[in-house]
Motif scaffolding. Structure first.
Motif, PDB file in Angstrom:
ATOM      1  N   GLU A   1       8.934  -0.174   4.350  1.00 55.23           N
ATOM      2  CA  GLU A   1       8.240  -0.582   3.131  1.00 55.23           C
ATOM      3  C   GLU A   1       7.378  -1.804   3.454  1.00 55.23           C
ATOM      4  O   GLU A   1       7.824  -2.725   4.139  1.00 55.23           O
TER       5      GLU A   1
ATOM      6  N   LEU B   1       3.548  -1.810  -3.257  1.00 58.14           N
ATOM      7  CA  LEU B   1       4.439  -1.522  -2.149  1.00 58.14           C
ATOM      8  C   LEU B   1       4.040  -0.192  -1.525  1.00 58.14           C
ATOM      9  O   LEU B   1       3.868   0.809  -2.233  1.00 58.14           O
TER      10      LEU B   1
ATOM     11  N   ARG C   1       5.201   2.868   0.557  1.00 59.00           N
ATOM     12  CA  ARG C   1       6.452   3.547   0.893  1.00 59.00           C
ATOM     13  C   ARG C   1       6.142   4.945   1.416  1.00 59.00           C
ATOM     14  O   ARG C   1       5.056   5.484   1.150  1.00 59.00           O
TER      15      ARG C   1
ATOM     16  N   THR D   1      13.457  -3.776   4.697  1.00 59.39           N
ATOM     17  CA  THR D   1      13.048  -2.871   5.767  1.00 59.39           C
ATOM     18  C   THR D   1      13.753  -3.212   7.078  1.00 59.39           C
ATOM     19  O   THR D   1      13.631  -4.331   7.575  1.00 59.39           O
TER      20      THR D   1
END
Length: 340
Positions: free
Chosen positions: A93, A105, A107, A130
């Protein structure tokens, strides 16, 4: 993502021929991505002999990276002009902030596309949650008619669909072909591009095969994230084996590519686009059309942002980032010389 090389090469990227071997395999070079421990990335574009695939002009492939060992991704605010950045993750992330006020973010399964246009700045930092970071960072050159567009940011989630043995996610543009059956509403991404493009992730199980339809007017690249992958196009005597992190280039004129996995699963990133018919000057994080234009981009960044002379200038400020922006490297001592 910033190009964090201390001495970035200034490149003149002429329009390139979109023909040659049916499958041309391009190797990568490893580049450290800043920081005291320097997370390594593998760069396949640009390089000698192949600087663009369609409008795709930059490809960094990284991970799986142990964040505890490398410190992950920590890229302070830095500028871009004349391009779009495309962030695509397999694991982890990343927190994105930019000077338009966007905060998102990144992802797996979601595409973040940032259009720099006349100028933008942004930061990218892997999040505390992460532990492994793994993905690709891609740049798209904006055509001359669009390269001064106002900067903006887009995020979109993608929908996986089955194609033969493969699972496919399209994150930029659309997949060619009208033979996709129930997947007919899935092979496109709702993000803005300024030239015909394709970006897709293709996953194959061990022993799997898929025929992916291609637009014959596009040139394509197959970047192998897991493999090796066996790549075959019409007229080839046999499939070409493409190893991990290598990029297979396919010229125009192909209406499909066959991808095959043997003992191990395969994952590739498929890139495509109409051959880019414009000459580019690329240096650090800037894309322009002349040496003097790039010099002026650098001057504005150093003056407006680094020296704080005009925080409301074309590159703006990145709110919420706790730290200083990246200063630009020194320019070459000589004017641009073409590398062909």
């Amino acid at each position: 993502m910033s190009n964090l090389e201390r001495d970035p090469v200034e490149l003149l990227c002429p329009p390139e021929a979109a023909h040659g071997p049916a499958v041309e395999v391009l190797d990568y070079r490893e580049v450290p991505l800043g920081g005291p421990r320097a997370m390594p990335v593998r760069r396949t574009l640009p390089q000698r002999g192949r600087t663009t695939i369609g409008a795709w002009c930059f490809a960094d492939h990284y991970g799986p990276d142990d964040v505890a060992a490398t410190g992950g991704m920590v890229v302070p605010p830095h500028p871009h002009t004349g391009l779009q950045t495309v962030s695509w993750l397999f694991e982890g992330e990343i927190e994105h902030r930019d000077s338009t006020g966007s905060h998102e973010l990144v992802r797996p399964g979601g595409v973040n596309l940032m259009t720099a246009g006349r100028g933008i700045s942004h930061s990218e930092v892997s999040t505390p949650a992460t532990s492994r970071l793994h993905g690709v960072q891609l740049w798209v050159a904006l055509p001359d008619a669009s390269r001064y567009v106002g900067p903006f940011f887009e995020h979109a989630d993608t929908t996986p669909f089955q194609l033969g043995d493969a699972t496919v996610r399209v994150f930029v543009g659309e997949l060619a072909g009208g033979e996709l059956g129930e997947a007919a509403d899935a092979p496109s991404a709702p993000v803005t591009v300024f030239s015909p493009l394709l970006g897709a992730q293709v996953d194959l199980p061990a022993g799997g095969t898929v025929d992916v339809p291609l637009d014959p007017g596009f040139e394509h690249g197959v970047l192998v994230d897991a493999g090796p992958a066996h790549v075959e196009v019409g007229g080839a005597d046999a499939a070409t084996e493409v190893a991990w992190s290598q990029l297979a280039y396919l010229g125009t004129g192909h209406d499909r590519v066959r991808l095959r996995a043997d003992a191990d699963p395969v994952r590739v990133v498929l890139l495509g686009g109409v051959p880019f018919g414009e000459e580019l000057v690329m240096w650090w994080n800037f894309i322009g059309r002349s040496h003097d234009e790039v010099v002026e981009f650098r001057r504005r960044w150093q003056s407006d942002v680094i020296d704080r002379n005009d925080p409301d200038g074309p590159f703006g400020t990145v709110a919420g980032y706790d730290g200083r922006p990246l200063p630009a490297p020194d320019l070459p001592t000589v004017r641009l010389k073409p590398r062909r």
